[in-house]
Design a protein around this motif. Structure first.
Motif, PDB file in Angstrom:
ATOM      1  N   PHE A  27      25.749  13.027 -15.826  1.00  0.00           N
ATOM      2  CA  PHE A  27      24.547  12.540 -16.614  1.00  0.00           C
ATOM      3  C   PHE A  27      23.534  13.195 -15.911  1.00  0.00           C
ATOM      4  CE2 PHE A  27      27.763   9.446 -17.620  1.00  0.00           C
ATOM      5  CZ  PHE A  27      27.537   9.103 -18.994  1.00  0.00           C
ATOM      6  N   ASP A  28      22.760  13.819 -16.321  1.00  0.00           N
ATOM      7  CA  ASP A  28      21.553  14.490 -15.941  1.00  0.00           C
ATOM      8  C   ASP A  28      20.296  13.729 -16.611  1.00  0.00           C
ATOM      9  OD1 ASP A  28      19.762  15.702 -14.428  1.00  0.00           O
ATOM     10  OD2 ASP A  28      20.355  17.642 -15.089  1.00  0.00           O
ATOM     11  N   GLU A  29      19.702  12.455 -15.941  1.00  0.00           N
ATOM     12  CA  GLU A  29      18.539  12.119 -16.353  1.00  0.00           C
ATOM     13  C   GLU A  29      18.640  11.648 -17.647  1.00  0.00           C
ATOM     14  OE1 GLU A  29      14.882  13.396 -14.783  1.00  0.00           O
ATOM     15  OE2 GLU A  29      15.478  14.363 -13.008  1.00  0.00           O
ATOM     16  N   ALA A  30      19.634  10.844 -18.052  1.00  0.00           N
ATOM     17  CA  ALA A  30      20.193  10.604 -19.414  1.00  0.00           C
ATOM     18  C   ALA A  30      18.879   9.731 -20.039  1.00  0.00           C
ATOM     19  CB  ALA A  30      21.467   9.999 -19.615  1.00  0.00           C
ATOM     20  N   LYS A  56      19.183  18.870  -7.934  1.00  0.00           N
ATOM     21  CA  LYS A  56      20.260  17.918  -8.525  1.00  0.00           C
ATOM     22  C   LYS A  56      20.737  18.517  -9.943  1.00  0.00           C
ATOM     23  CE  LYS A  56      16.977  14.875  -9.342  1.00  0.00           C
ATOM     24  NZ  LYS A  56      15.537  15.456  -9.016  1.00  0.00           N
ATOM     25  N   SER A  57      19.946  19.155 -10.794  1.00  0.00           N
ATOM     26  CA  SER A  57      20.461  19.688 -11.927  1.00  0.00           C
ATOM     27  C   SER A  57      21.450  20.994 -11.771  1.00  0.00           C
ATOM     28  CB  SER A  57      19.207  20.125 -12.830  1.00  0.00           C
ATOM     29  OG  SER A  57      18.688  18.928 -13.454  1.00  0.00           O
ATOM     30  N   THR A  58      20.777  21.854 -10.835  1.00  0.00           N
ATOM     31  CA  THR A  58      21.570  22.847 -10.429  1.00  0.00           C
ATOM     32  C   THR A  58      22.958  22.618  -9.770  1.00  0.00           C
ATOM     33  OG1 THR A  58      19.409  24.009  -9.808  1.00  0.00           O
ATOM     34  CG2 THR A  58      21.414  25.104  -9.323  1.00  0.00           C
TER      35      THR A  58
HETATM   36 MG    MG Z   1      16.575  18.169 -13.027  1.00  0.00          MG
END
Ligand code: MG
Ligand code: ADP
Length: 252
Positions: A172-175, A46-48
């Protein structure tokens, strides 16, 4: 090559870190004003994928397009630097850890980039800081340092900072993942407000209720592929894939 017709278009994204293939042929379109949620276990890519949109983790295959321009273009070094700096100005990113500059006040954090990149007058800088911090309910803390703020307040300043560049797209990455539970809602409310203002957003989250309440579409990722996607009412209530069902059983 086909015409780029979507606001954000990810075409056959592939990413490997050495022998590890983290993204396997992911394609995704996001229209202007749409809100797309991404869920999935830790390590699923997901982050990638989010970082690839800004070319922070350049893809090893495939294309990323934003508003008609290819982000991950191959260009001579100097031209690439200019191109990517322009592209990144269009995209606001908010991470799990706030990444505020500790030696700067909320006001300075919010205005540093636009001041540097947009050549604003002092009056415009002040106005921008007030506008953006007011939007996230942090106007009263405009001259506080990050160490004087709670996690939720820091994250709201981080959102204001991203918005100050007037981005076309917010990622938004796991904000809210690093926040104490009682501070999650104040940050979610800011994101909901952006949704009401039709900001285009891609939101990686572990909060299924939140995803269900704001997202137009939700993607479930596992091991570098999009297993299933659909409107939250379908994906959360009637998933078609076993892997999705298993994930949701553990997380709802
Ligand atoms: Mg991640
Ligand atoms: P998620 O955000 O879904 O938890 P990530 O995109 O952070 O997943 O990571 C996906 C996989 O890629 C993980 O196995 C992770 O260890 C690996 N990975 C991420 N970044 C790097 C990197 N810079 N170098 C090597 N492996 C990485």
């Amino acid at each position: 090559m086909t015409e780029q017709t979507h606001f954000v278009e990810i075409r056959h994204a592939q990413k490997s870190f050495g022998a590890l293939e983290v993204l396997k042929d992911i394609s995704l379109n996001v229209e202007r004003g749409q809100i797309v949620g991404i869920i999935g276990s830790s390590g699923s890519g997901k982050s990638t994928l989010l970082r690839a949109i800004n070319d922070l983790d350049p893809l090893t295959g495939g294309e990323i397009w934003l508003d008609g321009v290819q982000v991950n273009k191959t260009l001579p070094h100097r031209q690439y630097e200019k191109h990517i700096n322009e592209m990144r100005q269009n995209v606001g990113m908010v991470f799990q850890h706030f990444n505020l500059f500790p030696h700067m006040t909320a006001r300075e954090n919010v205005t540093m980039a636009p001041k540097l990149l947009k050549g604003l007058s002092q009056a415009d800088v002040d106005k921008l800081a007030e506008e953006q911090l007011d939007k996230v309910g942090m106007l009263e803390r405009i001259d506080y340092y990050p160490s004087q703020l709670s996690g939720g307040q820091k994250q709201r300043v981080a959102i204001a900072r991203a918005l100050a560049m007037k981005p076309k797209l917010m990622l938004f990455d796991e904000a809210t993942s690093a926040l104490d539970p009682e501070l999650v809602e104040e940050v979610n409310l800011v994101m909901k407000k952006l949704a009401e203002e039709h900001m285009t957003m891609i939101i990686v989250t572990h909060e299924m209720d939140f995803a269900a309440s704001v997202c137009d579409r939700v993607l479930f990722m596992d091991k570098g592929v999009v297993v299933e996607e659909g409107p939250p009412s379908v994906l959360f209530k009637n998933p078609t894939q076993d892997r999705t069902r298993e994930f949701l059983r553990k997380h709802i």
